[in-house]
Design an enzyme around this catalytic site. Structure first.
Site, PDB file in Angstrom:
ATOM      1  N   ASP A 231      77.595  24.892  26.605  1.00 28.03           N
ATOM      2  CA  ASP A 231      76.792  25.943  25.941  1.00 28.03           C
ATOM      3  C   ASP A 231      76.732  27.180  26.823  1.00 28.03           C
ATOM      4  OD1 ASP A 231      74.868  23.810  27.373  1.00 28.03           O
ATOM      5  OD2 ASP A 231      74.154  25.834  27.740  1.00 28.03           O
ATOM      6  N   ASP A 233      73.805  28.651  27.733  1.00 29.56           N
ATOM      7  CA  ASP A 233      72.446  28.725  28.267  1.00 29.56           C
ATOM      8  C   ASP A 233      71.612  29.764  27.491  1.00 29.56           C
ATOM      9  OD1 ASP A 233      70.669  27.489  30.138  1.00 29.56           O
ATOM     10  OD2 ASP A 233      70.660  29.344  31.280  1.00 29.56           O
TER      11      ASP A 233
END
Ligand SMILES: CSC[C@H]1O[C@H](OP(=O)(O)O)[C@H](O)[C@@H]1O
Ligand SMILES: Nc1ncnc2[nH]cnc12
Length: 321
Positions: A231, A233
């Site tokens: 991902d 973040d």
């Protein structure tokens, strides 16, 4: 004619468990390897996160696999029994650990699905994790940690992991020489924190490389971390911030690739560290605690030295008693 390995005195070497693999989020087994047995050592710091699976690589070489958060992912990062995990692996004879971790990316170019081999760490844990085998004992030690990963092992991995990704995947990228920030969790970062970590120079973020890497260093075990990005973040201004659901979406694919990487490189690693030249190159931590432990004094308790002997038998021997 088949020649037995024992005839060359190699059987023992092959049957030794020299390599430990720690699986992170999503990587709960190496079911592409043959599972031989499970062991669950009771260490002076308790039992590991889960029983350790002794698995055979295609060549028959044995490795030890441990899942960091337990089978079924029941242990949050702050409660992982890191000391028991490293001590248990050391008790099996492990000399090198290849750990896997699911990480958030703090850089646009490190897209979800990418692999990253970090060479530096920033510590943002909150001091609530026991992070030294010496903690609570009467023996003091200060391990060197300027280079928190085993540099030569990481260099060795860079070449091999890059080759596997190039040959066996549809263009999964490998990033090297990156800095990982380890946060306490279990909540993810705020946008402000995520932006600040970028300014600090961090490239990826997780919740579990510490104190694992510190304890491996204290146990004189070479340690390298293979990260898989899941991902972005919380730093991208126009994107939603990370959720566990988003991380879980990419975990499965990343774990499949991690299993291929492990099965492909570990035979070579075992062969390398079974030779004197390979030992000198890849097991650079052996002997490193010699000058880190404060000199023996009569104030050090025998029971503490005995406890430390479990993980550092080289320095704390039975004759000590
Ligand atoms: C499931 S998201 C956060 C969790 O994932 C990473 O685990 P690991 O390093 O064991 O793969 C991260 O460090 C957090 O513990
Ligand atoms: N964004 C993130 N922060 C901390 N640990 C993570 N593990 C995977 N993604 C993460």
């Amino acid at each position: 004619m088949s020649i037995s390995l024992a005839a060359f005195g190699q059987k023992d070497q092959k049957d030794k468990v020299l390599i430990g693999v720690i699986g992170g989020s999503g990587l709960y087994h190496l079911n592409n390897l043959k599972e031989l047995k499970e062991v669950n050592p009771e260490t002076p710091w308790g039992r590991p996160s889960s029983p350790i699976k002794i698995c055979a690589l295609p060549s028959g070489t044995q490795i030890a696999f441990l899942t960091r958060h337990g089978q079924g992912h029941t242990i949050p990062p702050s409660s992982v029994p890191f000391r028991a995990n490293i001590a248990a692996l050391k008790s099996l004879g492990v000399k090198a650990i290849i750990a896997f971790s699911a990480v958030g990316s703090l850089r646009e170019e490190i897209a979800p699905g990418s692999f990253v081999l970090p060479n530096q760490i920033i510590d943002r844990t909150k001091g609530i994790r026991p992070s030294s085998f010496f903690e609570g004992t009467s023996v003091v030690a200060h391990a060197s940690f300027g280079d928190p990963f085993s540099n030569k092992l990481v260099k060795w991995l860079e070449e091999r992991v890059g080759k596997v990704l190039a040959e066996k995947t549809e263009g999964i990228q490998l990033f090297t020489e990156k800095c990982i920030l380890c946060m306490e969790g279990p909540q993810f970062s705020t946008r402000a924190e995520s932006l600040m970590y970028r300014q600090w120079g961090a490239d990826i973020i997780n919740m579990s490389v510490l104190p694992e890497a510190k304890l491996a260093r204290e146990a004189e075990i070479s340690y390298g971390l293979i990260c898989t990005s899941t991902d972005y973040d919380a730093w991208r201004p126009h994107s939603d911030t990370v959720t566990a659901a988003e991380v879980i979406k990419t975990l499965h694919g990343n774990a499949e690739t991690s299993r291929v990487v492990a099965a492909t490189i570990l035979d070579d690693l075992h062969a390398a560290i079974s030779t004197d030249a390979g030992k000198a190159l890849l097991l650079e931590e052996v002997g490193s605690m010699q000058y880190s432990i404060m000199p023996r004094s009569h104030k050090q308790k025998g029971e503490d030295r005995k406890k430390l002997g479990y993980v550092l038998p080289e320095y704390f021997t039975e004759e000590d008693e």
